[in-house]
Design a protein around this motif. Structure first.
Motif, PDB file in Angstrom:
ATOM      1  N   LEU A  23      20.325   2.792  -1.294  1.00  0.00           N
ATOM      2  CA  LEU A  23      20.870   3.478  -2.472  1.00  0.00           C
ATOM      3  C   LEU A  23      20.119   3.086  -3.739  1.00  0.00           C
ATOM      4  N   PHE A  24      19.868   1.768  -3.888  1.00  0.00           N
ATOM      5  CA  PHE A  24      19.149   1.313  -5.077  1.00  0.00           C
ATOM      6  C   PHE A  24      17.726   1.873  -5.099  1.00  0.00           C
ATOM      7  N   GLY A  25      17.060   1.887  -3.945  1.00  0.00           N
ATOM      8  CA  GLY A  25      15.695   2.401  -3.888  1.00  0.00           C
ATOM      9  C   GLY A  25      15.619   3.881  -4.231  1.00  0.00           C
ATOM     10  N   LEU A  26      16.557   4.654  -3.689  1.00  0.00           N
ATOM     11  CA  LEU A  26      16.586   6.079  -4.011  1.00  0.00           C
ATOM     12  C   LEU A  26      16.856   6.298  -5.485  1.00  0.00           C
ATOM     13  N   ALA A  27      17.798   5.539  -6.053  1.00  0.00           N
ATOM     14  CA  ALA A  27      18.144   5.702  -7.464  1.00  0.00           C
ATOM     15  C   ALA A  27      16.962   5.365  -8.373  1.00  0.00           C
ATOM     16  N   LEU A  28      16.250   4.277  -8.077  1.00  0.00           N
ATOM     17  CA  LEU A  28      15.099   3.901  -8.895  1.00  0.00           C
ATOM     18  C   LEU A  28      13.956   4.893  -8.729  1.00  0.00           C
ATOM     19  N   GLY A  29      13.765   5.381  -7.507  1.00  0.00           N
ATOM     20  CA  GLY A  29      12.709   6.360  -7.282  1.00  0.00           C
ATOM     21  C   GLY A  29      12.936   7.626  -8.080  1.00  0.00           C
ATOM     22  N   VAL A  30      14.173   8.088  -8.080  1.00  0.00           N
ATOM     23  CA  VAL A  30      14.502   9.314  -8.818  1.00  0.00           C
ATOM     24  C   VAL A  30      14.540   9.052 -10.312  1.00  0.00           C
ATOM     25  N   GLY A  31      15.191   7.955 -10.721  1.00  0.00           N
ATOM     26  CA  GLY A  31      15.403   7.688 -12.138  1.00  0.00           C
ATOM     27  C   GLY A  31      14.165   7.235 -12.884  1.00  0.00           C
ATOM     28  N   LEU A  32      13.348   6.374 -12.274  1.00  0.00           N
ATOM     29  CA  LEU A  32      12.184   5.821 -12.969  1.00  0.00           C
ATOM     30  C   LEU A  32      10.903   6.605 -12.721  1.00  0.00           C
ATOM     31  N   PHE A  33      10.744   7.103 -11.499  1.00  0.00           N
ATOM     32  CA  PHE A  33       9.465   7.732 -11.146  1.00  0.00           C
ATOM     33  C   PHE A  33       9.578   9.242 -10.974  1.00  0.00           C
ATOM     34  N   GLY A  34      10.752   9.807 -11.236  1.00  0.00           N
ATOM     35  CA  GLY A  34      10.925  11.250 -11.176  1.00  0.00           C
ATOM     36  C   GLY A  34      10.739  11.846  -9.800  1.00  0.00           C
ATOM     37  N   GLU A  35      11.029  11.079  -8.748  1.00  0.00           N
ATOM     38  CA  GLU A  35      10.855  11.575  -7.380  1.00  0.00           C
ATOM     39  C   GLU A  35      11.993  12.519  -7.002  1.00  0.00           C
ATOM     40  N   THR A  36      11.702  13.392  -6.074  1.00  0.00           N
ATOM     41  CA  THR A  36      12.728  14.302  -5.551  1.00  0.00           C
ATOM     42  C   THR A  36      12.969  13.978  -4.076  1.00  0.00           C
ATOM     43  N   ILE A  37      14.222  14.032  -3.662  1.00  0.00           N
ATOM     44  CA  ILE A  37      14.594  13.727  -2.280  1.00  0.00           C
ATOM     45  C   ILE A  37      14.871  15.044  -1.566  1.00  0.00           C
TER      46      ILE A  37
ATOM     47  N   LEU B 165       0.839  -1.203   0.000  1.00  0.00           N
ATOM     48  CA  LEU B 165       0.000   0.000   0.000  1.00  0.00           C
ATOM     49  C   LEU B 165       0.873   1.253   0.000  1.00  0.00           C
ATOM     50  N   ALA B 166       1.961   1.220   0.774  1.00  0.00           N
ATOM     51  CA  ALA B 166       2.873   2.357   0.794  1.00  0.00           C
ATOM     52  C   ALA B 166       3.513   2.562  -0.567  1.00  0.00           C
ATOM     53  N   LEU B 167       3.937   1.465  -1.218  1.00  0.00           N
ATOM     54  CA  LEU B 167       4.539   1.583  -2.548  1.00  0.00           C
ATOM     55  C   LEU B 167       3.563   2.204  -3.543  1.00  0.00           C
ATOM     56  N   ALA B 168       2.268   1.857  -3.374  1.00  0.00           N
ATOM     57  CA  ALA B 168       1.266   2.365  -4.308  1.00  0.00           C
ATOM     58  C   ALA B 168       0.956   3.839  -4.079  1.00  0.00           C
ATOM     59  N   LEU B 169       1.076   4.316  -2.835  1.00  0.00           N
ATOM     60  CA  LEU B 169       0.543   5.631  -2.491  1.00  0.00           C
ATOM     61  C   LEU B 169       1.592   6.686  -2.149  1.00  0.00           C
ATOM     62  N   ILE B 170       2.836   6.259  -1.808  1.00  0.00           N
ATOM     63  CA  ILE B 170       3.869   7.247  -1.497  1.00  0.00           C
ATOM     64  C   ILE B 170       5.074   6.983  -2.382  1.00  0.00           C
ATOM     65  N   PRO B 171       6.025   7.910  -2.457  1.00  0.00           N
ATOM     66  CA  PRO B 171       7.203   7.704  -3.307  1.00  0.00           C
ATOM     67  C   PRO B 171       7.971   6.438  -2.924  1.00  0.00           C
ATOM     68  N   LEU B 172       8.501   5.757  -3.929  1.00  0.00           N
ATOM     69  CA  LEU B 172       9.297   4.555  -3.703  1.00  0.00           C
ATOM     70  C   LEU B 172      10.485   4.840  -2.793  1.00  0.00           C
ATOM     71  N   SER B 173      11.114   5.989  -2.993  1.00  0.00           N
ATOM     72  CA  SER B 173      12.284   6.336  -2.186  1.00  0.00           C
ATOM     73  C   SER B 173      11.936   6.441  -0.707  1.00  0.00           C
ATOM     74  N   ALA B 174      10.789   7.048  -0.386  1.00  0.00           N
ATOM     75  CA  ALA B 174      10.393   7.200   1.013  1.00  0.00           C
ATOM     76  C   ALA B 174      10.087   5.855   1.656  1.00  0.00           C
ATOM     77  N   ALA B 175       9.368   4.986   0.931  1.00  0.00           N
ATOM     78  CA  ALA B 175       9.051   3.666   1.468  1.00  0.00           C
ATOM     79  C   ALA B 175      10.321   2.859   1.700  1.00  0.00           C
ATOM     80  N   THR B 176      11.268   2.940   0.775  1.00  0.00           N
ATOM     81  CA  THR B 176      12.521   2.189   0.901  1.00  0.00           C
ATOM     82  C   THR B 176      13.314   2.645   2.110  1.00  0.00           C
ATOM     83  N   VAL B 177      13.394   3.954   2.313  1.00  0.00           N
ATOM     84  CA  VAL B 177      14.167   4.493   3.430  1.00  0.00           C
ATOM     85  C   VAL B 177      13.575   4.032   4.763  1.00  0.00           C
ATOM     86  N   ILE B 178      12.267   4.120   4.905  1.00  0.00           N
ATOM     87  CA  ILE B 178      11.618   3.719   6.158  1.00  0.00           C
ATOM     88  C   ILE B 178      11.830   2.229   6.414  1.00  0.00           C
TER      89      ILE B 178
END
Length: 314
Positions: A264-278, A103-116
């Motif tokens: 690191l991988f989660g942040l990279a995929l979040g930024v690279g694939l989903f255009g997320e900002t950290i 549910l978190a992956l679906a509703l919040i940024p991938l990077s945030a879910a990975t970090v938590i």
């Protein structure tokens, strides 16, 4: 007279255990990269399919793969130990962890879910100290408090940047921590394939429970949806297999800290694939979790090498 500098001492050869630790670290890095890819595929699948349906399809695919692995390795899927109390508790925590994390992956940024999620080992150590009376010194308690403080920095409760949806990732992380603790008490007779099979069956149960609660009907998956689910299953099974290889190759104390490369991988995929900002505070919280987790792992290193108990897909 010849100088000692004329004949430098040869560098000491690596011991077999050093080489095993290097191989184990490589397996762990591969596992964390694949788990991050799995998260990305699951997040992509939830864009076109209901969350419950994604969990059901993902769980069925993984369970089928591990059932085949158990058949090939001669492991029995149905034994008395499967119904043991630790396994029942493990399944409950698996359902909670997987449901809320997806549910978190679906509703919040991938990077945030990975970090938590990276706070899971810290919670495991803290809970083991409280429930199992494992000895934890004041230094590790400070590190545990720092890591949980990092989670609060990322969540930022009481500020404009706080999102209640982020609590989904926290509940998922707590579910995985409970699953890992229950795995420690699971019967040693249950091998990797059997634990993987029942872990993925728990994901099917999580999907069915949520589908009933959500009331969303089933959707006919399109080509891309099938590709995302298939990618999630393949990467998840490979990741779990690499994780078991890592934990059974090198020393636990040498291999476990490499779990944090998933961040690191989660942040990279979040930024690279989903255009997320950290943002700044997410970087600060990530650093707190990373440093505290590494310190806790270092202080928890075993005195001698022991074969670990497999945990489950994460």
């Amino acid at each position: 007279m010849a100088s000692s500098f004329d004949h430098p001492r040869p560098r000491a050869a690596r011991s077999p255990q050093d080489r095993a630790n290097l191989v184990g670290a490589a397996w762990m890095i591969a596992a964390m990269a694949l788990f991050s890819v799995e998260d990305a595929f699951v997040k992509g699948a939830t864009d076109t399919l209901p969350v419950g349906q994604v969990l059901i399809l993902f769980g069925l695919g993984g369970a089928l793969a591990f059932a085949l692995m158990a058949r090939l390795s001669g492991e029995r899927l149905v034994t008395r130990d499967v119904a043991s109390r630790p396994m029942r508790i493990r399944v409950v925590f698996e359902i909670v962890g997987r449901l809320f994390y997806v549910l978190a992956l679906a509703l919040i940024p991938l990077s945030a879910a990975t970090v938590i999620l990276q706070a899971t080992p810290i919670v495991v150590v803290a809970t083991a100290a409280l429930l199992f009376r494992e000895k934890v010194g004041w230094r590790r308690w400070i590190a545990i408090a720092t890591g949980m403080g990092g989670v609060l920095v990322i969540l930022r409760p009481g500020t404009e940047g706080f999102s209640m949806l982020s609590i989904l990732a926290v509940i998922g992380m707590l579910g995985f921590a409970g699953r890992d603790l229950a795995s420690r008490a699971a019967p040693l007779s249950l091998g990797t394939a059997v634990l993987g099979f029942y872990g993925f069956l728990a994901i099917v149960a999580a999907g069915a429970i949520f589908s009933i609660w959500d009331g969303a009907g089933l959707v006919r998956p399109g080509l891309w949806a099938w590709a995302f689910v298939a990618g999630a299953v393949a990467s998840g099974v490979l990741a779990y297999s690499c994780l078991m290889k890592a934990m059974r190759t090198g020393d636990v104390s040498a291999v476990t800290p490499f779990r944090y490369v998933r961040l690191l991988f989660g942040l990279a995929l979040g930024v690279g694939l989903f255009g997320e900002t950290i943002d700044f505070w997410t970087w600060i919280g990530s650093g707190m979790i990373l440093l505290s987790g590494l310190f806790v792992m270092w202080r928890t290193r075993p005195q001698k090498r022991m074969p670990p108990q497999p945990q489950g897909p994460a």
